[in-house]
Write a protein that holds these residues in place. Structure first.
Motif, mmCIF file in Angstrom:
data_model
loop_
_atom_site.group_PDB
_atom_site.id
_atom_site.type_symbol
_atom_site.label_atom_id
_atom_site.label_comp_id
_atom_site.label_asym_id
_atom_site.label_seq_id
_atom_site.Cartn_x
_atom_site.Cartn_y
_atom_site.Cartn_z
ATOM 1 N N GLY A 68 0.782 -1.238 0.000
ATOM 2 C CA GLY A 68 0.000 0.000 0.000
ATOM 3 C C GLY A 68 0.806 1.275 0.000
ATOM 4 N N ALA A 69 2.130 1.186 -0.148
ATOM 5 C CA ALA A 69 2.979 2.369 -0.087
ATOM 6 C C ALA A 69 3.282 2.931 -1.472
ATOM 7 N N HIS A 70 3.440 4.247 -1.538
ATOM 8 C CA HIS A 70 4.043 4.881 -2.700
ATOM 9 C C HIS A 70 5.545 4.663 -2.592
ATOM 10 N N VAL A 71 6.255 4.722 -3.726
ATOM 11 C CA VAL A 71 7.669 4.357 -3.718
ATOM 12 C C VAL A 71 8.527 5.383 -4.433
ATOM 13 N N PHE A 72 9.632 5.732 -3.785
ATOM 14 C CA PHE A 72 10.744 6.404 -4.458
ATOM 15 C C PHE A 72 11.879 5.396 -4.519
ATOM 16 N N VAL A 73 12.475 5.209 -5.697
ATOM 17 C CA VAL A 73 13.579 4.264 -5.833
ATOM 18 C C VAL A 73 14.724 4.935 -6.579
ATOM 19 N N GLU A 74 15.921 4.773 -6.037
ATOM 20 C CA GLU A 74 17.093 5.335 -6.696
ATOM 21 C C GLU A 74 17.282 4.675 -8.066
ATOM 22 N N LYS A 75 17.908 5.408 -8.964
ATOM 23 C CA LYS A 75 18.255 4.818 -10.253
ATOM 24 C C LYS A 75 19.419 3.866 -10.060
ATOM 25 N N PRO A 76 19.598 2.867 -10.923
ATOM 26 C CA PRO A 76 18.645 2.406 -11.928
ATOM 27 C C PRO A 76 17.421 1.762 -11.273
ATOM 28 N N LEU A 77 16.290 1.809 -11.954
ATOM 29 C CA LEU A 77 15.055 1.271 -11.398
ATOM 30 C C LEU A 77 15.190 -0.201 -11.043
ATOM 31 N N ALA A 78 15.914 -0.976 -11.841
ATOM 32 C CA ALA A 78 16.060 -2.408 -11.597
ATOM 33 C C ALA A 78 17.319 -2.907 -12.290
ATOM 34 N N ALA A 79 17.624 -4.185 -12.075
ATOM 35 C CA ALA A 79 18.822 -4.775 -12.673
ATOM 36 C C ALA A 79 18.590 -5.241 -14.098
ATOM 37 N N ASN A 80 17.330 -5.351 -14.511
ATOM 38 C CA ASN A 80 17.007 -5.737 -15.886
ATOM 39 C C ASN A 80 15.673 -5.124 -16.282
ATOM 40 N N VAL A 81 15.389 -5.108 -17.572
ATOM 41 C CA VAL A 81 14.185 -4.447 -18.074
ATOM 42 C C VAL A 81 12.918 -5.154 -17.589
ATOM 43 N N ALA A 82 12.935 -6.476 -17.547
ATOM 44 C CA ALA A 82 11.751 -7.217 -17.110
ATOM 45 C C ALA A 82 11.372 -6.835 -15.687
ATOM 46 N N ASP A 83 12.362 -6.707 -14.806
ATOM 47 C CA ASP A 83 12.075 -6.310 -13.426
ATOM 48 C C ASP A 83 11.590 -4.863 -13.364
ATOM 49 N N ALA A 84 12.173 -3.990 -14.178
ATOM 50 C CA ALA A 84 11.717 -2.596 -14.211
ATOM 51 C C ALA A 84 10.254 -2.520 -14.640
ATOM 52 N N SER B 292 15.415 4.416 -20.673
ATOM 53 C CA SER B 292 16.833 4.745 -20.509
ATOM 54 C C SER B 292 17.601 3.571 -19.913
ATOM 55 N N LEU B 293 16.965 2.836 -18.996
ATOM 56 C CA LEU B 293 17.598 1.638 -18.444
ATOM 57 C C LEU B 293 17.837 0.605 -19.541
ATOM 58 N N GLY B 294 16.858 0.443 -20.415
ATOM 59 C CA GLY B 294 16.985 -0.535 -21.497
ATOM 60 C C GLY B 294 18.158 -0.236 -22.406
ATOM 61 N N ILE B 295 18.396 1.033 -22.697
ATOM 62 C CA ILE B 295 19.515 1.415 -23.563
ATOM 63 C C ILE B 295 20.849 1.098 -22.881
ATOM 64 N N CYS B 296 20.968 1.431 -21.597
ATOM 65 C CA CYS B 296 22.218 1.187 -20.883
ATOM 66 C C CYS B 296 22.471 -0.306 -20.696
ATOM 67 N N LEU B 297 21.427 -1.074 -20.469
ATOM 68 C CA LEU B 297 21.596 -2.517 -20.351
ATOM 69 C C LEU B 297 21.968 -3.140 -21.699
ATOM 70 N N ALA B 298 21.460 -2.562 -22.798
ATOM 71 C CA ALA B 298 21.868 -3.020 -24.123
ATOM 72 C C ALA B 298 23.355 -2.748 -24.342
ATOM 73 N N ALA B 299 23.828 -1.602 -23.847
ATOM 74 C CA ALA B 299 25.264 -1.302 -23.939
ATOM 75 C C ALA B 299 26.073 -2.301 -23.128
ATOM 76 N N ASP B 300 25.576 -2.634 -21.947
ATOM 77 C CA ASP B 300 26.249 -3.632 -21.104
ATOM 78 C C ASP B 300 26.294 -4.986 -21.808
ATOM 79 N N SER C 250 7.766 5.341 -17.867
ATOM 80 C CA SER C 250 8.178 4.750 -19.146
ATOM 81 C C SER C 250 9.553 5.256 -19.566
ATOM 82 N N ASP C 251 9.852 6.522 -19.283
ATOM 83 C CA ASP C 251 11.179 7.066 -19.600
ATOM 84 C C ASP C 251 12.264 6.366 -18.785
ATOM 85 N N ALA C 252 11.967 6.052 -17.526
ATOM 86 C CA ALA C 252 12.939 5.370 -16.674
ATOM 87 C C ALA C 252 13.246 3.980 -17.213
ATOM 88 N N VAL C 253 12.224 3.283 -17.693
ATOM 89 C CA VAL C 253 12.422 1.951 -18.265
ATOM 90 C C VAL C 253 13.217 2.051 -19.575
#
Length: 355
Positions: free
Chosen positions: A91-107, A336-344, A331-334
């Motif tokens: 039931g909580a709202h969430v603030f999460v530091e970047k990156p949102l997750a370790a992979n796109v599926a989790d994000a 940008s994460l996807g691009i950086c993970l593609a680079a990785d 959606s923007d957070a997901v």
């Protein structure tokens, strides 16, 4: 808008490293938040302002006991998604530091949970709250594309700073941890869609886990003809030369951040400071000479790192009490994460990645 004093939101802060403490100090100072608990797996030395709050070591037990309105997550990247989804379902709202997750599926799983449960999800893209970076984006868009983005953030870290980076390197490479900020800036400037990423990296440091590297760079290609590169390295071996480049070029000119040379690469305030913006216009006369001198825009009085964290948490507060639509933010957070993970992925496989 709701008066901050009229609606207090209880908040539980999870992770008390460098960023976690900065966010906790922001909640402590904000009239609309009330910290009801801090969570960290081990005991930490805390600033005096935070020393009086209850300290818990077990995330799920603290969540069940405290039932906060907001959970702020600044732990290792590989814990972000599970902690965020658990908090949202509670039931909580969430603030999460970047990156949102370790992979796109989790994000995407975190975003889906926020939408399904009607909770706000804000990701720690600190540059989105920086007036100077907002001005850089505006000036660059005003030039018109296609663009060439040239950006890096290398840090000659040693001592405590290198220990922090070594902890991050257990789960996340520099180009993912820092790169999401600057890819997000690129995507805010160009209307083009990223189509391909090419990366390379070097494990300069000893003791890194298999496949990890502490220096990397990548190139991203957009369908409007724009291109960009980003470079990031951490450690005592990293050069202090040209460690901070933030430059956007187009057919009509360029916009650049110009830093004072005396600033060190490990200075956390230098990671967000702009010092001055230099705006260059490409118009020439019949003789080929430039018609206009470059403009120098002073960014004197810009917020420091803590003040930017304060702005981030005020944005979170307003998003909650004013019920702001965060669909694009998520959606923007997901993306940008996807691009950086593609680079990785490109670095690890040695092959370009089509998006």
């Amino acid at each position: 808008m709701t008066d901050q004093a009229s609606k207090k939101l209880s908040v539980m802060v999870v992770g008390l490293g460098q960023m976690g403490q900065s966010h906790a100090l922001a909640y402590h100072a904000h009239p609309g938040f009330e910290i009801i608990g801090l969570v960290n797996r081990s005991k930490r030395d805390l600033p005096e302002a935070l020393s009086g709050y209850p300290l818990h070591q077990d995330f799920e037990a603290a969540l069940a006991e405290l039932k906060p309105d907001v959970v702020s997550i600044a732990t290792h990247t590989d814990t972000h998604a599970d902690y965020a989804v658990t908090a949202i379902k509670a039931g909580a709202h969430v603030f999460v530091e970047k990156p949102l997750a370790a992979n796109v599926a989790d994000a995407e799983r975190v975003v889906a949970a926020a939408k399904a449960h009607g909770r706000k999800l804000v990701v720690g893209y600190i540059l989105r709250h920086h007036p100077s970076w907002m001005r850089l984006i505006s000036e660059a868009r005003g030039l018109g594309g296609p663009y060439a983005f040239r950006m890096n953030l290398n840090q000659q870290s040693s001592g405590t700073a290198w220990k922090i980076h070594q902890e991050i390197l257990k789960t996340t490479s520099p180009i993912v941890d820092c790169g999401v900020h600057y890819v997000d800036v690129m995507c805010q400037i160009t209307d083009g869609t990223p189509v391909e990423v090419r990366g390379m990296g070097v494990p300069f440091a000893k003791g890194l886990k298999e496949g990890m590297y502490n220096y990397g760079q990548f190139q991203v290609l957009f369908d409007d003809g724009s291109v960009g590169w980003y470079e990031a390295g951490w450690g005592p071996m990293i050069s202090e030369t040209a460690y901070f480049v933030k430059d956007v070029m187009s057919p009509n000119g360029a916009v650049s951040i110009v830093m004072e040379e005396k600033t060190g690469s490990a200075d956390i305030n230098a990671h967000t400071q702009t010092s001055r913006l230099r705006v260059h216009h490409a118009e020439t006369g019949e003789d080929g000479a430039l018609l206009r001198e470059d403009e120098w825009l002073s960014m004197e009085g810009e917020p420091d790192h803590q003040a930017l964290c304060d702005r981030e948490q005020d944005y979170l507060y307003r998003a909650i009490v004013d019920d702001e639509d965060l669909t694009r933010h998520m959606s923007d957070a997901v993306a940008s994460l996807g691009i950086c993970l593609a680079a990785d992925e490109s670095i690890r496989t040695g092959q370009p990645v089509r998006l």
